[in-house]
Design a protein around this motif. Structure first.
Motif, PDB file in Angstrom:
ATOM      1  N   SER A  76       8.297 -17.926 -45.170  1.00 28.69           N
ATOM      2  CA  SER A  76       7.765 -16.699 -45.763  1.00 28.69           C
ATOM      3  C   SER A  76       7.660 -16.872 -47.268  1.00 28.69           C
ATOM      4  CB  SER A  76       8.673 -15.509 -45.433  1.00 28.69           C
ATOM      5  OG  SER A  76       8.296 -14.352 -46.139  1.00 28.69           O
ATOM      6  N   PRO A 125      17.633 -15.780 -39.530  1.00 29.52           N
ATOM      7  CA  PRO A 125      16.439 -16.044 -38.716  1.00 29.52           C
ATOM      8  C   PRO A 125      16.800 -16.453 -37.292  1.00 29.52           C
ATOM      9  CG  PRO A 125      16.882 -17.896 -40.173  1.00 29.52           C
ATOM     10  CD  PRO A 125      17.855 -16.820 -40.545  1.00 29.52           C
ATOM     11  N   GLN A 182      15.309 -15.168 -47.034  1.00 29.07           N
ATOM     12  CA  GLN A 182      15.452 -14.587 -45.698  1.00 29.07           C
ATOM     13  C   GLN A 182      16.912 -14.638 -45.252  1.00 29.07           C
ATOM     14  OE1 GLN A 182      13.207 -17.826 -45.454  1.00 29.07           O
ATOM     15  NE2 GLN A 182      12.048 -16.625 -46.937  1.00 29.07           N
ATOM     16  N   LYS A 238      21.719 -15.512 -47.833  1.00 29.01           N
ATOM     17  CA  LYS A 238      20.272 -15.508 -47.974  1.00 29.01           C
ATOM     18  C   LYS A 238      19.851 -16.932 -48.284  1.00 29.01           C
ATOM     19  CE  LYS A 238      20.187 -10.819 -49.914  1.00 29.01           C
ATOM     20  NZ  LYS A 238      19.813  -9.995 -51.096  1.00 29.01           N
ATOM     21  N   ARG A 287      14.998  -9.291 -44.200  1.00 30.13           N
ATOM     22  CA  ARG A 287      14.903  -9.301 -45.653  1.00 30.13           C
ATOM     23  C   ARG A 287      15.089  -7.871 -46.150  1.00 30.13           C
ATOM     24  NH1 ARG A 287       9.718 -10.739 -46.639  1.00 30.13           N
ATOM     25  NH2 ARG A 287      10.130 -12.966 -46.882  1.00 30.13           N
TER      26      ARG A 287
END
Length: 734
Positions: free
Chosen positions: A133, A141, A138, A116, A154
């Protein structure tokens, strides 16, 4: 007389220089004192002869020319941004159009490959930096092909950010829940054993989002007890321990149910894709193509001896089988990891003919040609030039320990592009006209060079001269290679490190290091050779303590074709242990080896093989160390174990021959080390093995590392671990 004086002076100078050689210190070693410099984050830029790379100080992303090897631009600088401000970054992901990048910060590892992080969108033209964000960290991606959208995960759900709409964020899935439903990223076992961390992709025009969904609600949980510990300290567990429970399917047990889905970004319609897969089968990849109406989904049966590639229309959901590869025993992981899919081709590695070669298909699955016809493995794939028909790849064609870069032309001719024997690996420009080659050998740290696609060296990018001088200052000795034939007629390859003051008239204790796992190689002509990387710094340390360090790749290891690698099928640990015992017997016949003082150690599979070797029946090992060992493959995960062993129900004899059932045959002084929070090889393995040793009335010693995972690191942990291993061998082999 003058000549005699001069010779005496030279001898004294040589003796003094040898005496002045520095001694390796464990703390500096585990702190990375001998870590080689690497060119990190190399990213070929689409449609150019340029690439991007992270600067040595970690503060910038710099653009270089493949052609000249020189810097051409600074693409990102943490000290020169508009908008948001950050002090440092951990990595970046370039947008396909080369106009933006995602900057990764505050990375928190999840499992081996997953993490993360807090990502930022950076627009190069304006130098504007803004959060991807505000809703929390997140995962995984991915950019849309036109660089105007980003999808990420997420809390097991998929989110979509539209850059053209003021970075508006929307939630695509809502059923994700820890330990139940996962969208867009693989579960633990798929990530670990199929080597991927993203299960999410856009289609070619960015109008559809496609992903894999894992329903792990019926999978059994494994619970790891967590304690307060130190570095880091978990104060919430100061009095009562906590728990980390996650889904881990052990051999023969239920897996997560996997399915493929699509989301129409304009209509918001979610559909399940009609990809045929067994109820207990796998989908180890979901990949884009250049056709908006097609994505590729891989499927495998539970036995993992059939790999299917389906072309799937994300709108109609219809799937078409493009090709199916049926392989004796099992499909190797590399077949998925190194496959290449282009606008009108699929380049698939396969060892169907006994060696890993390449098979070129058109986009409809029609076989066009085979690349590689010799008795050697192709070990990596770099690209296919659709204009010329050239295929660029890495292969172990000279010998199993060596890697060279090759090009196979359409007319059947093959050229070797790298000149130095050793280990070559490449990153090609997007137009395949240039590549950055990383070369090393047993005794030379990485040298990075820019080359043309004909193999001409254009520039040297990095040569690690400082480290080369350092290892000279510390008096490192060269790795000596050797081969021998076992009593069963099997030729094995190895290397050894001798003390700097080696005297052939003396007898030395030997420490054997090995991993021995399927397809793995430790006997490689590379700077990576060695028990703890860093060019084998720990092995050099042991040599400075007066040991000879030896490593031999036994049956089951890679680089020598399918028969050699897959002969351990259904019987993990049997042949591997025999070959380590045979190595010790051969070493004992060498005039400079003390045959009564030979030890063995290994980590993970190497720990398993250590235990199997010490209980093989022939008492050749006086001492051994097993770090984080699987002691019974009944306790390990489905994908890895069943690939080589099938299920316990199908192969009871194979599963019943393990370190636990051999406990009463253990010979030699044994040290076992394990992290109490090992999510990969659970501490259960060592707990159960220790109980078997107790009941067999065998003496042993065990060390547990609080809250440490399979890597057993953090704070002073690694230094402590290596000191215990060293002291164990010093106590029992000298």
């Amino acid at each position: 007389m003058k000549k005699v004086v001069f010779l005496i002076f030279l001898c004294m100078a040589f003796i003094l220089s040898g005496a002045a050689a520095k001694r390796i210190d464990l703390k500096s070693l585990t702190a990375g004192e001998f870590t080689a410099q690497r060119l990190t984050g190399i990213n070929p830029l689409e449609g150019t002869d340029q690439y991007a790379s992270i600067s040595q100080n970690g503060k910038q992303v710099i653009q270089y020319s493949f052609k000249t090897g020189k810097q051409t631009a600074v693409l990102f600088d943490v000290d020169d941004t508009q908008g948001a401000k950050i002090d440092n970054f951990d990595g970046y992901i370039m947008s396909p159009d080369g106009k933006r990048m995602l900057i990764r910060t505050k990375t928190q590892p999840v499992y081996r490959r997953s993490y993360k992080a807090v990502f930022y969108i950076y627009t190069m033209a304006s130098r504007k930096l803004e959060p991807l964000s505000d809703g929390g960290p997140q995962q995984a991606p991915v950019w849309s092909p036109d660089g105007t959208k980003v999808a990420f995960v997420r809390d097991n759900n998929i989110f979509l950010v539209k850059l053209l709409y003021n970075n508006s964020e929307s939630q695509v899935t809502k059923d994700g829940r820890f330990n139940h439903i996962i969208n867009g990223i693989p579960d633990w076992v798929n990530e670990e054993e199929f080597a991927f961390s993203h299960a999410l992709t856009f289609n070619a025009d960015g109008t559809m989002l496609c992903w894999l969904r894992y329903d792990e609600s019926a999978v059994e949980q494994y619970r790891l007890q967590m304690f307060k510990g130190l570095n880091p300290e978990h104060k919430e567990y100061a009095v009562y321990p906590g728990e980390y429970a996650y889904k881990y399917p052990k051999a023969g047990e239920r897996n997560a149910t996997v399915s493929a889905w699509s989301f129409d970004i304009q209509s918001h319609r979610i559909q399940r894709l009609q990809v045929p897969v067994d109820s207990d089968g796998y989908m180890p990849r979901i990949l884009p193509t250049s056709n908006p109406n097609r994505i590729i989904v891989y499927t495998m049966n539970r036995h993992q001896d059939v790999l299917n590639l389906y072309g799937v229309n994300p709108r109609s959901t219809v799937a078409q089988l493009l090709l199916s590869d049926h392989i004796s025993r099992y499909v190797k992981e590399e077949a998925m990891e190194t496959a290449r899919i282009g606008s009108d081709y699929i380049l698939l590695p396969s060892d169907r003919d006994g060696y890993m070669h390449l098979y070129l298909y058109n986009s409809n699955g029609q076989l066009l040609r085979k690349i590689g016809n010799g008795n050697f493995d192709i070990t990596d794939v770099y690209g296919y030039d659709e204009k010329t028909g050239d295929v660029y790849y890495q292969a172990a064609a000279l010998n199993p320990q060596d890697r060279q870069i090759y090009v196979a032309h359409k007319d059947g001719k093959t050229e070797r592009l790298t000149k130095n024997e050793g280990w070559n690996s490449a990153i090609f420009s997007s137009d395949l006209r240039y590549f950055v080659n990383c070369w090393s050998d047993y005794d030379t740290p990485y040298i990075y060079s820019t080359c043309s696609n004909s193999g001409k060296v254009i520039a040297t990018n990095l040569d690690n001269q400082v480290l080369k001088q350092k290892i000279r200052d510390y008096g490192w000795t060269k790795k000596e290679t050797f081969s021998f034939t076992t009593s069963e007629g099997v030729k094995l390859n190895g290397w050894m490190i001798k003390p700097a003051d080696f005297d052939p008239n003396k007898k030395y204790p030997v420490i054997m290091f090995q991993y021995s796992g399927p397809g793995n190689q430790q006997v490689i002509n590379s700077w990576d050779a060695g028990s703890m990387r860093q060019g084998g710094a720990y092995d050099q340390y042991l040599a400075q303590q007066g040991f000879i360090v030896v490593c031999v790749d036994g049956r089951g290891t890679g680089g020598r074709g399918a028969d050699f690698e897959k002969c351990t099928y259904l019987h993990l640990g049997n042949y591997e242990a025999k070959d380590q015992v045979e190595t010790a017997l051969w070493l004992g016949k060498q005039s400079y080896v003390d045959k009564d003082n030979i030890g063995i150690w290994g980590w993970s599979y190497g720990g398993f093989c250590t235990l199997m070797s010490m209980s093989e029946g022939r008492p050749v090992f006086k001492a051994g160390v097993a770090v984080a060992p699987p002691t019974s493959y009944r306790y390990y995960d489905t994908i890895y174990t069943e690939r080589y062993m099938r299920t316990p129900k199908e192969n009871p004899d194979g599963y019943n021959d393990n370190a636990i059932t051999r406990a009463d045959k253990l010979h030699g002084a044994l040290l076992i080390c394990h992290g109490t929070a090992d999510d990969n090889v659970h501490p259960q393995n060592t707990f159960e093995y220790a109980e078997a040793l107790v009941q067999a009335d065998k003496d042993f010693k065990e060390l547990y590392y609080t809250n440490r995972n399979h890597g057993i690191s953090g704070g002073n942990t690694r230094n402590h671990l290596l000191r215990q291993i060293t002291q164990w061998f010093e106590e029992h082999l000298k």
